[in-house]
Design an enzyme around this catalytic site. Structure first.
Site, PDB file in Angstrom:
ATOM      1  N   GLU A 172       7.672   1.985  -3.316  1.00 33.65           N
ATOM      2  CA  GLU A 172       6.686   2.585  -4.212  1.00 33.65           C
ATOM      3  C   GLU A 172       6.312   3.982  -3.691  1.00 33.65           C
ATOM      4  OE1 GLU A 172       2.735   1.077  -6.557  1.00 33.65           O
ATOM      5  OE2 GLU A 172       2.739   0.845  -4.388  1.00 33.65           O
ATOM      6  N   GLY A 308      -1.181   0.979   4.076  1.00 37.33           N
ATOM      7  CA  GLY A 308      -1.259  -0.073   5.076  1.00 37.33           C
ATOM      8  C   GLY A 308      -0.433  -1.288   4.736  1.00 37.33           C
ATOM      9  N   MET A 310       2.154  -3.236   1.268  1.00 44.67           N
ATOM     10  CA  MET A 310       2.850  -3.076  -0.005  1.00 44.67           C
ATOM     11  C   MET A 310       3.098  -4.438  -0.622  1.00 44.67           C
ATOM     12  SD  MET A 310       4.177  -1.267  -2.346  1.00 44.67           S
ATOM     13  CE  MET A 310       5.061  -1.868  -3.781  1.00 44.67           C
ATOM     14  N   ASN A 312       5.281  -6.014  -2.508  1.00 45.19           N
ATOM     15  CA  ASN A 312       6.579  -6.510  -2.972  1.00 45.19           C
ATOM     16  C   ASN A 312       6.444  -7.965  -3.415  1.00 45.19           C
ATOM     17  OD1 ASN A 312       7.852  -4.030  -1.730  1.00 45.19           O
ATOM     18  ND2 ASN A 312       7.194  -5.081   0.119  1.00 45.19           N
ATOM     19  N   HIS A 344      -5.984  -8.163  -1.347  1.00 46.84           N
ATOM     20  CA  HIS A 344      -5.586  -7.049  -2.214  1.00 46.84           C
ATOM     21  C   HIS A 344      -4.114  -7.178  -2.614  1.00 46.84           C
ATOM     22  CE1 HIS A 344      -5.730  -2.630  -3.352  1.00 46.84           C
ATOM     23  NE2 HIS A 344      -4.419  -2.799  -3.188  1.00 46.84           N
ATOM     24  N   GLU A 345      -3.257  -7.384  -1.630  1.00 44.79           N
ATOM     25  CA  GLU A 345      -1.816  -7.462  -1.931  1.00 44.79           C
ATOM     26  C   GLU A 345      -1.473  -8.724  -2.717  1.00 44.79           C
ATOM     27  OE1 GLU A 345      -0.280  -4.764  -1.431  1.00 44.79           O
ATOM     28  OE2 GLU A 345      -1.883  -3.918  -0.196  1.00 44.79           O
ATOM     29  N   HIS A 348      -2.158  -8.247  -6.334  1.00 43.06           N
ATOM     30  CA  HIS A 348      -1.083  -7.467  -6.943  1.00 43.06           C
ATOM     31  C   HIS A 348       0.049  -8.348  -7.476  1.00 43.06           C
ATOM     32  CE1 HIS A 348      -1.926  -3.245  -6.541  1.00 43.06           C
ATOM     33  NE2 HIS A 348      -2.034  -3.264  -5.223  1.00 43.06           N
ATOM     34  N   ARG A 828       3.665  15.430   3.507  1.00 45.11           N
ATOM     35  CA  ARG A 828       3.203  16.558   4.323  1.00 45.11           C
ATOM     36  C   ARG A 828       1.964  17.251   3.755  1.00 45.11           C
ATOM     37  NH1 ARG A 828       9.388  18.446   5.315  1.00 45.11           N
ATOM     38  NH2 ARG A 828       9.958  16.608   6.567  1.00 45.11           N
TER      39      ARG A 828
END
Length: 893
Positions: A172, A308, A310, A312, A344-345, A348, A828
């Site tokens: 992502e 922190g 993801m 998946n 949280h994950e 998702h 960056r």
């Protein structure tokens, strides 16, 4: 698009070699639907001539060489005649490609790459007619050292201390294209078969359980995973390493597991048990059982400055520091983070994975909802944490961006890869979360959940836009939800509710209200401002709060009862409330009778209004001072943290010393009562409060705390475990902030000897906390020396920037080539913007302007935002300091 990306192979290659693909299981059947071309209403970088239905992927990684070979067969439907097929690809070298028709006839294709667009064009010798095909591609790619695409993390083995390497993926938003040629956009959902040829001794991981393993020559094996449900490409996952898995069956019959570096042992237990608790609760809340046979959470031994974890599908990836509970290093904050991050994950898995936004404009549908759901379930299972107060901090983080001229609406317009990368900010997460919480409260919890369940059932395995959710909530009975939601998600900015007067007559309170917009930029105030429909929840005295929807610029609200009036009762409204002086003073006088959530919300709201110049600093400080030293542990800890932030507003000098003394005499008695060390069996909130008290008192120069931190630090010279425990990070922070050259060297030695990646990064990061300019310079030099790993190096620079923002910025610009090796290109600008977050140096304005001018407009946005924030601080800080100093004189003892 990006101005510089990894180079592809030669621009074109004539293909004559058929691709050999592994024999994999038939694609899993998704909900029945006839594939159609992507509609024009959904943005896309690709021609709308085709779409995928299934991928068969095989990868063979070479972890040592940091390269991989890949094969993919993409089942797809071509809708209109075309002479070429275009897919996404970034940094992939195409060896061969062919298009296979239903009758088995194969047509060689010619591949060419557009590096800027991150696409691969596969040209056919003749027109490709509409129909179903398989696109077979053989290719190679690189394994990165930053967390994007397929990447490697090096870490010390927990059993031997020797450095080892593991592989993970992070796709992502736009990075599945680094792993496989694909239709790498959220609306191109498909099913996936993944297999990998890997060392026989290592564990391979993906979204689904292993379907079978085959032994191969050379101590290798082919691992084939079961077919995934229909999902977006960015949710695909692959991992490989020397891992162990701790699993248990959740109450809903789904196996949950924590996968971690070998030797982690019991460190995985807390997360595993939490995951088994969280998953069935979400099954019930969303009304759709988790559809995969397992849910793993994989601990990655490293870190990123930009994320922190993801989500998946079926294979969450979380960096080890916020997944594994190590008694030697995990702080009380860290324990709470493990639970809430995992929540949280897991949220998702429904909001984002099962139902996915159609395009990145609506990324908030993923992140705002997952943040809201995480707080909801964390508060449900851990009410003793008083976790709802965190939502106030989230609201403030969002407003700090949303009140600048550079803000954006929750529903954004995203068209480039750089804009995708930058979309994950406090407005997407925290303003999204605050808006959802406000809407749920307004619609009613039962109505809201009924709407969510209808939304999940209708759109499972599909893609949506925000309007689809509002339709579902209103269909469940949520009156005015669409009207309010559209205003708050599409109109940028922070509403400001001015309470010009509150009068009481005949047993009724009359409120005179005016709507405005809150701005941190004085030059932006005045003129025509938007009018939001504001859902108010007003409490008069100790009566039950009353609801009112304010739809105009002005309003007069009459409510029964007399007494102090709290307009945003429960703190769920996303707006600031500016009271007239008399009304605010009544709230200060009755502060002790308010609920902790309202106490904290009032404090934060009024401090922000004071710092922005809407009222004197004394107004905000009077509320902060009203928090008693004996208050609820969570509220006390948060208030103490605010005192530290106020302390940091001042320059070194008499005023800062006065405030430091005030903080010490107010809060050191609470620390003395708790003691310096945790007590067996004490509530986690007490341990957390102790850490906050030590941190704030240490930062404010409390002599006893600073001396104790140095004493404990010196213990490391003879005992590497001297600081081990839940307060390790806290004591290190205090000691490192006040470090002498010998202290700094001791910390560096501990970092070099650390046998765990979390410990190692903790020590390296602490080196940058030193206030001494010379030690900051030594830390910056060490960060690019090659001694720490790349993520540790970038963290050290960020750590230095908190006390030395200008020094850190100048160092980075002077050593840009070395820094570029530590920070992924897409990150960056965000990295640079964070370095100057604490700057108050006027010369930095022109430096940031020059840096931004050298970037493409879509990449420069974080720099412009940082520059705008700096200008705001320069405009407001002199007044803040003067008013703070004046207030301190009234507090002198």
């Amino acid at each position: 698009m990006r101005s510089a990306i990894r180079s592809f192979a030669t621009a074109s290659a004539v293909i004559a070699l058929a691709v050999s693909l592994p024999a994999l299981a038939a694609p899993a059947s998704a909900p029945a639907s006839t594939p159609v071309a992507l509609p024009e209403t959904v943005p896309s970088d690709l021609p709308r001539t085709a779409r995928p239905t299934h991928y068969r992927i095989e990868v063979t990684p070479d972890a040592k060489a940091l390269t991989f070979n890949g094969k993919v067969g993409v089942d797809l439907v071509v809708f209109t005649a075309t002479d070429a097929l275009t897919l996404h690809g970034n940094g992939l070298k195409i060896a061969s490609a062919q298009l296979v028709a239903k009758d088995g006839k194969a047509t060689p294709l010619t591949a060419s790459a557009d590096e800027k667009a991150q696409t691969l064009r596969f040209a056919a010798p003749a027109q490709i007619k509409p129909g179903t095909y398989r696109l077979d591609i053989a290719y190679t790619g690189t394994i990165g050292t930053q967390p994007s695409g397929l990447f490697a993390l090096d870490y010390p083995d927990k059993r031997t201390g020797k450095d080892t390497r593991a592989l993970f993926t992070q796709f992502e938003a736009p990075d599945a294209r680094r792993f496989v040629p694909s239709f790498d956009e959220p609306s191109y959902k498909a099913t996936f078969d993944l297999s990998a040829v890997v060392p026989a001794s290592q564990m391979a991981l993906s979204n689904m359980p292993v379907a079978r393993e085959e032994k191969l020559a050379g101590n290798l094996k082919r691992v084939t995973f079961a077919t995934t449900p229909k999902m977006s490409s960015y949710l695909l996952f692959f991992g490989l390493g020397d891992f162990e898995r701790s699993a248990k069956m959740a109450a809903d019959g789904v196996e949950v597991g924590i996968v971690s570096p070998a030797g982690s042992g019991a460190q995985a237990d807390y997360a595993r048990d939490g995951l088994a608790q969280i998953l069935p609760w979400f099954d019930d809340y969303f009304g759709v059982k988790f559809p995969l046979p397992k849910l793993d959470n994989i601990a990655a031994p490293g870190s990123s400055q930009f994320f922190g974890a993801m989500e998946n599908w079926g294979a969450i990836m979380t960096f080890e520091r916020i997944l594994l509970l190590d008694p030697a290093t995990t702080s009380p904050d860290g324990i709470q983070d493990i639970y809430s991050t995992q929540a949280h994950e897991t949220a998702h898995q429904w909001f984002g994975d099962l139902v996915t936004m159609a395009w990145w404009d609506d990324i908030w549908l993923n992140e705002g909802f997952a943040s809201w759901a995480a707080d909801k379930i964390t508060d449900h299972f851990h009410p003793e944490w008083n976790y709802r107060l965190n939502a106030v901090d989230g609201r403030e983080a969002a407003m700090s961006l949303d009140a600048l001229p550079t803000t954006h609406p929750i529903v954004q317009t995203i068209r480039t890869v750089s804009e995708m990368e930058q979309a994950f900010d406090a407005i997407t997460y925290q303003k999204g979360q605050a808006t959802i919480a406000m809407l749920e409260d307004y619609a009613g919890a039962d109505t809201w959940r009924a709407g969510i369940r209808a939304y999940m059932a209708k759109h499972a395995y599909a893609n949506t836009q925000s309007k689809d959710l509002w339709a579902a909530i209103e269909g469940a009975g949520g009156k005015d939800v669409n009207r309010i939601a559209e205003a708050f998600t599409r109109t940028p900015g922070v509403p400001l509710l001015r309470v010009s007067s509150i009068t009481c007559q005949g047993g009724q309170s009359r409120l005179s209200l005016t709507q405005d917009a809150f701005s941190l930029d004085p030059a932006s105030r005045g003129g025509t401002k938007p009018v939001w429909p504001l859902p108010l929840l007003v409490r008069v005295g100790e009566t039950a709060p009353a609801r009112h929807l304010m739809t105009g610029k002005t309003d007069n609200v009459v409510l029964p009862g007399c007494g102090p009036v709290l307009v945003n009762s429960g703190q769920l409204g996303y707006y600031r409330t500016l009271y007239d002086a008399a009304s605010l003073q009544k709230l200060v006088a009755s502060f002790g009778k308010l609920a902790p959530i309202d106490q904290y919300g009032l404090v934060r709201d009024n401090l922000s209004l004071s710092m922005a110049g809407y009222q004197d600093m004394a107004a905000g400080l009077s509320l902060l001072s009203a928090v008693p030293a004996s208050a609820d542990a969570t509220l006390t800890g948060n208030a103490v943290g605010l005192w530290q932030a106020v302390y940091d507003l001042l320059e070194k000098g008499e005023a800062q010393q006065q405030l430091g003394a005030l903080i010490s005499r107010t809060w050191s008695p609470r620390l003395q009562k708790l003691g310096f060390d945790p007590v067996a069996g004490e509530p986690l909130t007490d341990t957390k409060l102790r850490a906050q008290l030590i941190g704030t008192l240490g930062a404010a120069g409390d002599a006893a705390v600073v001396a104790e931190a140095r004493r404990r630090l010196q213990g490391l010279a003879t005992n590497p475990a001297a600081l081990n425990g839940p307060l390790k990070r806290t004591w290190l922070d205090v000691a490192a902030t006040n470090a002498t050259p010998s202290d700094w060297e001791l910390l560096r030695q501990q970092a070099a000897k650390a046998t765990g990646v979390v410990d190692r990064q903790l020590y390296y990061s602490s080196l940058g906390a030193a206030r001494d300019d010379a030690l900051a310079a030594k830390t910056l030099d060490l960060a690019i020396s090659g001694t720490p790993d790349a993520t540790s190096g970038s963290q050290m620079i960020t750590s230095v920037s908190r006390a030395h923002p200008e020094q850190a910025f100048d160092f980075v610009r002077a050593h840009q080539a070395q820094i570029d090796k530590l920070v992924e290109h897409a990150g960056r600008p965000r990295f640079i913007s964070r370095l100057v977050a604490a700057s108050t140096d006027p010369t930095m304005v022109d430096k940031l302007q020059a840096y931004a001018a050298a970037l493409p407009a879509d990449e420069a946005k974080p720099i412009i935002q940082a520059q705008t924030g700096l200008k705001q601080r320069l405009a407001n800080r002199p007044t803040q300091r003067a008013q703070l100093a004046a207030w301190l004189k009234t507090q002198a003892r």
